[in-house]
Design a protein around this motif. Structure first.
Motif, PDB file in Angstrom:
ATOM      1  N   GLN A 129     -12.111  -6.940   1.547  1.00 53.97           N
ATOM      2  CA  GLN A 129     -12.112  -5.976   2.642  1.00 53.97           C
ATOM      3  C   GLN A 129     -10.803  -5.198   2.619  1.00 53.97           C
ATOM      4  OE1 GLN A 129     -12.074  -7.711   6.547  1.00 53.97           O
ATOM      5  NE2 GLN A 129     -12.262  -5.742   7.603  1.00 53.97           N
ATOM      6  N   VAL A 130     -10.895  -3.891   2.443  1.00 54.07           N
ATOM      7  CA  VAL A 130      -9.701  -3.049   2.458  1.00 54.07           C
ATOM      8  C   VAL A 130      -9.178  -2.953   3.883  1.00 54.07           C
ATOM      9  CG1 VAL A 130      -8.786  -0.739   2.036  1.00 54.07           C
ATOM     10  CG2 VAL A 130     -10.456  -1.735   0.456  1.00 54.07           C
ATOM     11  N   ILE A 131      -7.909  -3.263   4.070  1.00 57.93           N
ATOM     12  CA  ILE A 131      -7.339  -3.221   5.415  1.00 57.93           C
ATOM     13  C   ILE A 131      -6.267  -2.144   5.562  1.00 57.93           C
ATOM     14  CG2 ILE A 131      -7.861  -5.625   5.935  1.00 57.93           C
ATOM     15  CD1 ILE A 131      -5.025  -6.376   5.225  1.00 57.93           C
ATOM     16  N   ASP A 132      -5.839  -1.553   4.452  1.00 55.44           N
ATOM     17  CA  ASP A 132      -4.842  -0.484   4.570  1.00 55.44           C
ATOM     18  C   ASP A 132      -4.800   0.325   3.275  1.00 55.44           C
ATOM     19  OD1 ASP A 132      -2.967   1.065   5.790  1.00 55.44           O
ATOM     20  OD2 ASP A 132      -1.393  -0.457   5.866  1.00 55.44           O
ATOM     21  N   ARG A 133      -4.612   1.631   3.415  1.00 55.05           N
ATOM     22  CA  ARG A 133      -4.428   2.530   2.275  1.00 55.05           C
ATOM     23  C   ARG A 133      -3.267   3.469   2.578  1.00 55.05           C
ATOM     24  NH1 ARG A 133      -8.749   3.158  -1.420  1.00 55.05           N
ATOM     25  NH2 ARG A 133     -10.709   2.163  -0.762  1.00 55.05           N
ATOM     26  N   LEU A 134      -2.435   3.700   1.596  1.00 51.58           N
ATOM     27  CA  LEU A 134      -1.357   4.669   1.729  1.00 51.58           C
ATOM     28  C   LEU A 134      -1.357   5.563   0.496  1.00 51.58           C
ATOM     29  CD1 LEU A 134       1.588   2.474   3.058  1.00 51.58           C
ATOM     30  CD2 LEU A 134       0.304   4.170   4.349  1.00 51.58           C
ATOM     31  N   ARG A 135      -1.090   6.845   0.700  1.00 49.79           N
ATOM     32  CA  ARG A 135      -1.003   7.781  -0.412  1.00 49.79           C
ATOM     33  C   ARG A 135       0.059   8.823  -0.108  1.00 49.79           C
ATOM     34  NH1 ARG A 135      -2.624  12.961  -0.936  1.00 49.79           N
ATOM     35  NH2 ARG A 135      -2.874  13.756  -3.057  1.00 49.79           N
ATOM     36  N   GLU A 136       0.896   9.105  -1.084  1.00 51.53           N
ATOM     37  CA  GLU A 136       1.893  10.160  -0.931  1.00 51.53           C
ATOM     38  C   GLU A 136       1.945  11.000  -2.205  1.00 51.53           C
ATOM     39  OE1 GLU A 136       5.703   9.385   0.650  1.00 51.53           O
ATOM     40  OE2 GLU A 136       5.017   7.779   2.004  1.00 51.53           O
ATOM     41  N   PRO A 137       1.871  12.335  -2.090  1.00 50.58           N
ATOM     42  CA  PRO A 137       1.937  13.222  -3.267  1.00 50.58           C
ATOM     43  C   PRO A 137       3.374  13.390  -3.741  1.00 50.58           C
ATOM     44  CG  PRO A 137       1.657  14.517  -1.275  1.00 50.58           C
ATOM     45  CD  PRO A 137       1.633  13.076  -0.839  1.00 50.58           C
ATOM     46  N   VAL A 138       3.860  12.458  -4.515  1.00 47.74           N
ATOM     47  CA  VAL A 138       5.264  12.441  -4.944  1.00 47.74           C
ATOM     48  C   VAL A 138       5.549  13.497  -6.017  1.00 47.74           C
ATOM     49  CG1 VAL A 138       7.037  10.996  -6.030  1.00 47.74           C
ATOM     50  CG2 VAL A 138       5.499  10.016  -4.327  1.00 47.74           C
ATOM     51  N   ARG A 139       4.527  13.883  -6.784  1.00 50.21           N
ATOM     52  CA  ARG A 139       4.673  14.873  -7.858  1.00 50.21           C
ATOM     53  C   ARG A 139       5.763  14.472  -8.860  1.00 50.21           C
ATOM     54  NH1 ARG A 139       0.682  16.877  -5.447  1.00 50.21           N
ATOM     55  NH2 ARG A 139       0.743  18.646  -4.029  1.00 50.21           N
ATOM     56  N   LEU A 140       5.677  13.248  -9.326  1.00 50.21           N
ATOM     57  CA  LEU A 140       6.698  12.725 -10.238  1.00 50.21           C
ATOM     58  C   LEU A 140       6.773  13.534 -11.521  1.00 50.21           C
ATOM     59  CD1 LEU A 140       8.603  10.232 -10.021  1.00 50.21           C
ATOM     60  CD2 LEU A 140       6.993   9.015 -11.481  1.00 50.21           C
ATOM     61  N   ALA A 141       5.628  13.952 -12.046  1.00 50.13           N
ATOM     62  CA  ALA A 141       5.605  14.683 -13.318  1.00 50.13           C
ATOM     63  C   ALA A 141       6.327  16.013 -13.238  1.00 50.13           C
ATOM     64  CB  ALA A 141       4.165  14.902 -13.773  1.00 50.13           C
ATOM     65  N   GLN A 142       6.392  16.618 -12.045  1.00 51.91           N
ATOM     66  CA  GLN A 142       7.114  17.880 -11.899  1.00 51.91           C
ATOM     67  C   GLN A 142       8.600  17.727 -12.198  1.00 51.91           C
ATOM     68  OE1 GLN A 142       6.435  19.549  -8.020  1.00 51.91           O
ATOM     69  NE2 GLN A 142       4.489  20.492  -8.600  1.00 51.91           N
ATOM     70  N   GLY A 143       9.113  16.526 -12.011  1.00 51.26           N
ATOM     71  CA  GLY A 143      10.534  16.297 -12.223  1.00 51.26           C
ATOM     72  C   GLY A 143      10.892  15.817 -13.609  1.00 51.26           C
ATOM     73  N   LEU A 144       9.898  15.737 -14.511  1.00 55.04           N
ATOM     74  CA  LEU A 144      10.167  15.257 -15.871  1.00 55.04           C
ATOM     75  C   LEU A 144      10.609  16.420 -16.743  1.00 55.04           C
ATOM     76  CD1 LEU A 144       9.969  12.557 -17.452  1.00 55.04           C
ATOM     77  CD2 LEU A 144       7.762  13.362 -18.309  1.00 55.04           C
ATOM     78  N   ALA A 145      11.852  16.374 -17.200  1.00 51.40           N
ATOM     79  CA  ALA A 145      12.414  17.460 -18.007  1.00 51.40           C
ATOM     80  C   ALA A 145      11.973  17.337 -19.468  1.00 51.40           C
ATOM     81  CB  ALA A 145      13.937  17.437 -17.917  1.00 51.40           C
TER      82      ALA A 145
END
Length: 503
Positions: A37-53
């Motif tokens: 039973q899923v009791i919690d979900r969290l999601r954040e658009p961190v956009r990590l790939a945008q910071g990869l040089a």
């Protein structure tokens, strides 16, 4: 894991975290007799790939976004035991150079170990997550997942993946390549779509030949494209070719990404939508897909089910190690002798050497089972070949860090001590892996004769920089070669600043 195996679990709270190139996701669930039973979900658009040089370093802004998100995730995970949490990093973290410092900060922020998984392992977990609970009716399923930095394509039957590929293209990377200045046009969209199809062409023949009965799409990128198509009246539960064409037509006349107006498009998806769409359209083109069913499951569900399998003693890593041993035709009787001695010594030293009872034992088991794998290449220096194979081969269930740890232990199980191999490991593992390697060395010495009658397990005691090995009275007098091996081993370890005492 199956529903029957879930029924056997005591009620517990577990968490799976997916550190993707576009978004970070966390899934918290309660597993027990009534299933999961899923009791919690969290999601954040961190956009990590945008910071990869270009030099594969991560920008300070991207690092800050990631660490702030992980600190918030860590607050939710506080109090959960380490063995009830699994955190995996995907494409951007795979590509990151000199990643150890950032990963150390990331682990401190979230309070748990982070595993970097290979593309094929990511594909396996995605397939498990998407297909878990679906009818076991022999259907051949194609699963597609478009992430921020990579796209995974998997074909399998009844939960078992048979063809897997991870391609370096995703919604963030494709947006950066073709729409980096925020401008859009029909020509750009066409170019991005054709480029995606060209990137995928190398796998088209194999996937078409394999065939599938149903195609399933997973992840936020796929769902974003489907939502827009559905809002435009093309497919309530599936993404169709007609929906793809309608989206392309609607986007072609819109010149700026930040002003993109499409029904069903979420604000947080707007910056990377054209990248998602281009990759999705390229997939439809090169694989001749007519309709894609949409799944609400993805990588994080696969990670969770894999974690539950480990907890219930249905660890895919055991099957992977056994399969690799068979593939390389290892002497499994010898491996079992070495494993038995190494594990028995480990039991005696959990307290004095501050070893982890379960995790360290498992790493030692797998190292013992696979330490001779390099013999299929050459007996001379086989431990070096073994270490290379174990670090490079695709091993289902193992993270890259897992394989580095096992590789370091195996590299040092014989011959000259190679201290630099341990310096490359995460800090919490350096001392423990050294000690496991020493136990493996002793077990190999005692098993050198490959005698079906196992050598006696020694009594061992240890402290910092010291291991005492006590065999039954008269054993070394009756086994002169073993005594000689121990004398040589004591000299080798002394050169590494370690004292081995034996009798």
């Amino acid at each position: 894991m199956s529903a029957t195996e879930l029924d056997q679990l005591e009620a517990m709270e577990v968490a799976a975290v997916d550190l993707g190139s576009n978004s970070f996701h966390m899934l918290v669930a309660r597993a027990g007799e009534e299933g999961v039973q899923v009791i919690d979900r969290l999601r954040e658009p961190v956009r990590l790939a945008q910071g990869l040089a270009e030099d594969k370093s991560l920008s300070p802004k991207a690092q800050a976004r990631a660490l702030e998100c992980l600190e918030r995730f860590g607050q939710r995970l506080k109090g959960l035991p380490q063995d009830r949490v699994r955190i995996v990093g995907t494409n951007t973290l795979r590509r990151l150079r000199r990643s150890r410092r950032f990963l150390t900060l990331a682990e401190e922020s979230i309070g748990h170990r982070i595993e970097i998984i290979a593309g094929v392992e990511e594909a396996r977990l995605i397939f498990n997550g998407v297909t878990h609970g679906l009818p076991q009716d022999g259907s051949r399923r194609l699963v597609i997942d478009i992430g921020g930095g990579s796209t995974e394509l998997i074909i399998g039957v009844d939960g078992v993946a048979t063809l897997m590929e991870s391609v370096h293209m995703g919604c963030v990377s494709w947006t950066q390549r073709y729409f980096a200045d925020g401008q859009n046009s029909a020509g750009r969209m066409r170019k991005a779509r054709l480029a995606a199809a060209a990137e995928l062409k190398f796998l088209a023949r194999a996937y078409r030949a394999h065939g599938w009965d149903v195609a399933l799409g997973a992840s936020g990128s796929v769902r974003a494209v489907w939502r827009v198509a559905a809002a435009m009246g093309h497919g309530e539960h599936v993404l169709t070719r007609a929906g793809i064409q309608a989206i392309e037509q609607a986007c072609s006349g819109q010149a700026r990404i930040d002003a993109l107006e499409l029904p069903g498009l979420r604000e947080d998806r707007r910056p990377v939508f054209l990248g998602s769409f281009s990759v999705m359209a390229g997939l439809f083109d090169v694989l001749n897909i007519e309709a894609l069913e949409i799944s609400d499951r993805a990588l994080r569900e696969g990670v969770m089910y894999d974690l539950l399998g480990r907890i219930s003693d249905d660890d895919v890593r055991d099957r992977s190690a056994s399969s690799l041993a068979l593939r390389f035709k290892l002497d499994q009787a010898q491996a079992q002798r070495v494993e038995h001695l190494a594990v028995e010594m480990h039991k005696q030293l959990v307290s004095s050497w501050k070893l982890n009872e379960a995790e360290d034992r498992d790493m030692l088991r797998w190292a013992a089972q696979l330490h001779e794998i390099g013999m299929s290449i050459s007996h001379s220096g086989y431990h070096k070949h073994s270490a290379y194979v174990l670090e490079q081969v695709d091993l289902h269930g193992f993270s890259r860090t897992d394989q580095q740890i096992i590789s370091a232990i195996v590299r040092c199980h014989r011959g000259k001590w190679s201290e630099e191999r341990f310096g490359e490991l995460p800090k919490p593992w350096r001392k423990r892996a050294r000690r496991l390697a020493i136990l493996l060395r002793v077990a190999v010495i005692l098993s050198r004769g490959r005698n079906p009658v196992e050598a006696p397990c020694p009594q061992v005691q240890a402290s910092k920089g010291f291991l005492g090995v006590r065999l039954p009275e008269g054993y070394l007098d009756a086994h002169a070669l073993t005594r000689t091996d121990f004398e040589l081993e004591a000299q080798r370890l002394a050169a590494a600043g370690f004292k081995l005492d034996f009798a």
